[in-house]
Design a protein around this motif. Structure first.
Motif, short mmCIF file in Angstrom:
data_model
loop_
_atom_site.label_atom_id
_atom_site.label_comp_id
_atom_site.label_asym_id
_atom_site.label_seq_id
_atom_site.Cartn_x
_atom_site.Cartn_y
_atom_site.Cartn_z
N ALA A 151 70.04 43.23 -54.04
CA ALA A 151 69.82 42.99 -52.61
C ALA A 151 70.06 44.22 -51.75
CB ALA A 151 70.75 41.86 -52.14
N TRP A 152 70.94 45.09 -52.16
CA TRP A 152 71.46 46.12 -51.28
C TRP A 152 70.41 47.08 -50.73
CZ3 TRP A 152 76.45 46.43 -49.47
CH2 TRP A 152 77.37 45.56 -50.06
N GLU A 153 69.43 47.44 -51.52
CA GLU A 153 68.46 48.46 -51.09
C GLU A 153 67.18 47.87 -50.52
OE1 GLU A 153 69.53 51.44 -50.76
OE2 GLU A 153 71.40 50.86 -51.76
N VAL A 154 67.12 46.57 -50.33
CA VAL A 154 65.94 45.93 -49.76
C VAL A 154 65.81 46.31 -48.29
CG1 VAL A 154 64.89 43.70 -49.19
CG2 VAL A 154 66.04 44.01 -51.40
N ASN A 155 64.58 46.63 -47.86
CA ASN A 155 64.35 46.93 -46.45
C ASN A 155 64.45 45.67 -45.61
OD1 ASN A 155 63.36 48.84 -44.31
ND2 ASN A 155 61.74 47.30 -44.19
N GLY B 123 94.75 35.88 -29.56
CA GLY B 123 93.91 35.52 -28.42
C GLY B 123 92.63 36.31 -28.25
N THR B 124 92.29 37.21 -29.19
CA THR B 124 91.07 38.00 -29.09
C THR B 124 90.07 37.55 -30.15
OG1 THR B 124 92.27 39.93 -28.25
CG2 THR B 124 90.08 40.32 -29.16
N ALA B 125 88.95 37.02 -29.71
CA ALA B 125 87.94 36.52 -30.65
C ALA B 125 87.22 37.67 -31.34
CB ALA B 125 86.93 35.64 -29.92
N PRO B 126 86.77 37.46 -32.58
CA PRO B 126 86.04 38.50 -33.30
C PRO B 126 84.60 38.62 -32.82
CG PRO B 126 86.14 36.52 -34.62
CD PRO B 126 86.96 36.25 -33.39
N PRO B 127 83.88 39.70 -33.22
CA PRO B 127 82.50 39.90 -32.79
C PRO B 127 81.54 39.03 -33.59
CG PRO B 127 83.18 41.70 -34.21
CD PRO B 127 84.40 40.83 -34.01
N LEU B 128 81.55 37.73 -33.32
CA LEU B 128 80.77 36.78 -34.11
C LEU B 128 79.27 37.01 -33.98
CD1 LEU B 128 80.60 34.15 -35.81
CD2 LEU B 128 80.60 32.89 -33.63
N GLY B 129 78.80 37.24 -32.75
CA GLY B 129 77.36 37.34 -32.54
C GLY B 129 76.70 38.38 -33.41
N ASP B 130 77.36 39.50 -33.60
CA ASP B 130 76.80 40.59 -34.40
C ASP B 130 76.48 40.13 -35.81
OD1 ASP B 130 76.25 43.55 -34.72
OD2 ASP B 130 77.79 43.30 -36.26
N ILE B 131 77.42 39.45 -36.46
CA ILE B 131 77.15 39.10 -37.86
C ILE B 131 76.28 37.86 -37.98
CG2 ILE B 131 79.29 40.22 -38.60
CD1 ILE B 131 80.34 37.42 -39.36
N VAL B 132 76.27 36.98 -36.97
CA VAL B 132 75.36 35.84 -37.02
C VAL B 132 73.91 36.32 -36.97
CG1 VAL B 132 74.58 33.77 -35.80
CG2 VAL B 132 77.02 34.25 -36.01
N VAL B 133 73.61 37.24 -36.06
CA VAL B 133 72.27 37.80 -35.98
C VAL B 133 71.90 38.50 -37.28
CG1 VAL B 133 70.81 39.49 -34.82
CG2 VAL B 133 72.32 38.02 -33.47
N HIS B 134 72.81 39.31 -37.79
CA HIS B 134 72.49 40.08 -38.99
C HIS B 134 72.46 39.23 -40.26
CE1 HIS B 134 72.09 43.81 -36.96
NE2 HIS B 134 73.36 43.92 -36.62
N GLU B 135 73.17 38.10 -40.28
CA GLU B 135 73.02 37.20 -41.42
C GLU B 135 71.56 36.82 -41.58
OE1 GLU B 135 74.13 32.75 -43.12
OE2 GLU B 135 74.96 33.36 -41.18
N HIS B 136 70.92 36.49 -40.46
CA HIS B 136 69.54 36.03 -40.55
C HIS B 136 68.56 37.19 -40.72
CE1 HIS B 136 70.68 31.90 -40.16
NE2 HIS B 136 71.54 32.28 -39.23
N ALA C 6 65.06 39.35 -44.95
CA ALA C 6 64.71 40.42 -45.89
C ALA C 6 64.69 39.93 -47.32
CB ALA C 6 65.70 41.57 -45.74
N LEU C 7 65.60 39.02 -47.65
CA LEU C 7 65.74 38.54 -49.02
C LEU C 7 64.96 37.24 -49.28
CD1 LEU C 7 69.57 39.15 -49.55
CD2 LEU C 7 67.66 40.69 -50.09
N ALA C 8 64.19 36.78 -48.28
CA ALA C 8 63.46 35.52 -48.40
C ALA C 8 64.41 34.40 -48.82
CB ALA C 8 62.29 35.65 -49.37
N ALA D 116 56.36 44.31 -33.75
CA ALA D 116 55.38 43.51 -34.47
C ALA D 116 55.93 42.11 -34.65
CB ALA D 116 55.06 44.14 -35.82
N ASP D 117 55.03 41.14 -34.88
CA ASP D 117 55.47 39.77 -35.11
C ASP D 117 56.42 39.71 -36.30
OD1 ASP D 117 53.75 39.12 -33.09
OD2 ASP D 117 52.37 37.94 -34.33
N LEU D 118 57.49 38.95 -36.15
CA LEU D 118 58.44 38.73 -37.23
C LEU D 118 58.43 37.24 -37.54
CD1 LEU D 118 60.64 40.03 -39.06
CD2 LEU D 118 62.29 39.35 -37.30
N THR D 119 57.94 36.90 -38.72
CA THR D 119 57.86 35.50 -39.13
C THR D 119 58.95 35.21 -40.13
OG1 THR D 119 55.46 35.52 -38.79
CG2 THR D 119 56.38 33.73 -40.13
N GLU D 120 59.74 34.18 -39.86
CA GLU D 120 60.88 33.87 -40.72
C GLU D 120 60.83 32.41 -41.14
OE1 GLU D 120 64.36 36.70 -39.05
OE2 GLU D 120 63.71 35.17 -37.64
#
Length: 218
Positions: A28-32, A102-115, A120-122, A214-218
């Motif tokens: 998985a690591w080197e997949v674009n 009392g300080t929340a982690p940067p959740l949004g960053d990894i949620v977006v990048h999970e998808h 990338a990995l279908a 360009a269009d991104l279809t997921e």
């Protein structure tokens, strides 16, 4: 919008991170990554790791510039994948301690990048996860448009823009909100969404980053 408890946000971060780690097979690591055209999966993971480190250290200035993002990725040049994941694990532990204070982690960053990685990995999945709901809620609550807009998702709706005047409606999903708000959809895809009226007056106000070239279809 009610601010979520930081420890709850941490649990969403933890679970999202574990799903990403579970996707990290040897191949998985080197997949674009089409959602991040200049990056491989390894680059995305390095970026998320560096964001976690910098957030924990109090040195992150969101959103990072292109130069800062490049430096984050370069931080792990020459490190094997085991080292990268170990560094992320250590940073995540520090984020947990911060959440307890009392300080929340940067959740949004990894949620977006999970998808991004899943695309990338279908390997689609977790589109209805609580982390998507939490992040989309934040993204919709900071949406600003020059004319009234009502965004209807599967479990509610959000209104933005000035009071009065003709309101434009958009029917979508929380997953799609996550993607178009963060530049994962093209202008053509934005215009083709389920609008009640001509969306031209609001299209350029829909995204924080982007839109995609360009269009991104997921």
């Amino acid at each position: 919008m009610t601010t979520a408890d930081p420890v709850y946000v941490w649990t969403l971060y933890r679970d999202t991170r574990q799903r990403i780690v579970d996707l990290m097979t040897e191949d998985a690591w080197e997949v674009n990554v089409p959602a991040c055209p200049l990056w491989s999966v390894r680059d995305v993971v390095a970026h998320m790791t560096a964001v976690a480190e910098d957030w924990a250290a109090g040195t992150l200035t969101p959103p990072p510039s292109d130069a800062e993002t490049a430096a984050q990725i370069a931080r792990f040049d020459g490190h094997d994948t085991t080292d990268v994941l170990a560094a992320w694990d250590a940073a995540a532990t520090r984020l947990h301690r911060l959440a307890e204070r009392g300080t929340a982690p940067p959740l949004g960053d990894i949620v977006v990048h999970e998808h991004d990685i899943r695309g990338a990995l279908a390997a689609p999945g977790a589109r209805h996860d609580a982390a998507v709901s939490q992040t989309s809620d934040q993204l919709l609550n900071i949406l600003k448009t020059p004319m009234p807009l009502r965004v209807t998702v599967e479990d509610g709706d959000y209104r933005t823009g000035p009071q009065g005047g003709g309101e434009i409606g958009l029917r979508t999903t929380r997953f799609e909100v996550l993607r178009w708000r963060t530049g994962r959809r093209s202008r053509g895809q934005l215009a083709a969404m389920d609008w009640s009226a001509d969306p031209t007056p609001v299209l350029e106000h829909l995204y924080l980053f982007g839109p995609a070239d360009a269009d991104l279809t997921e």
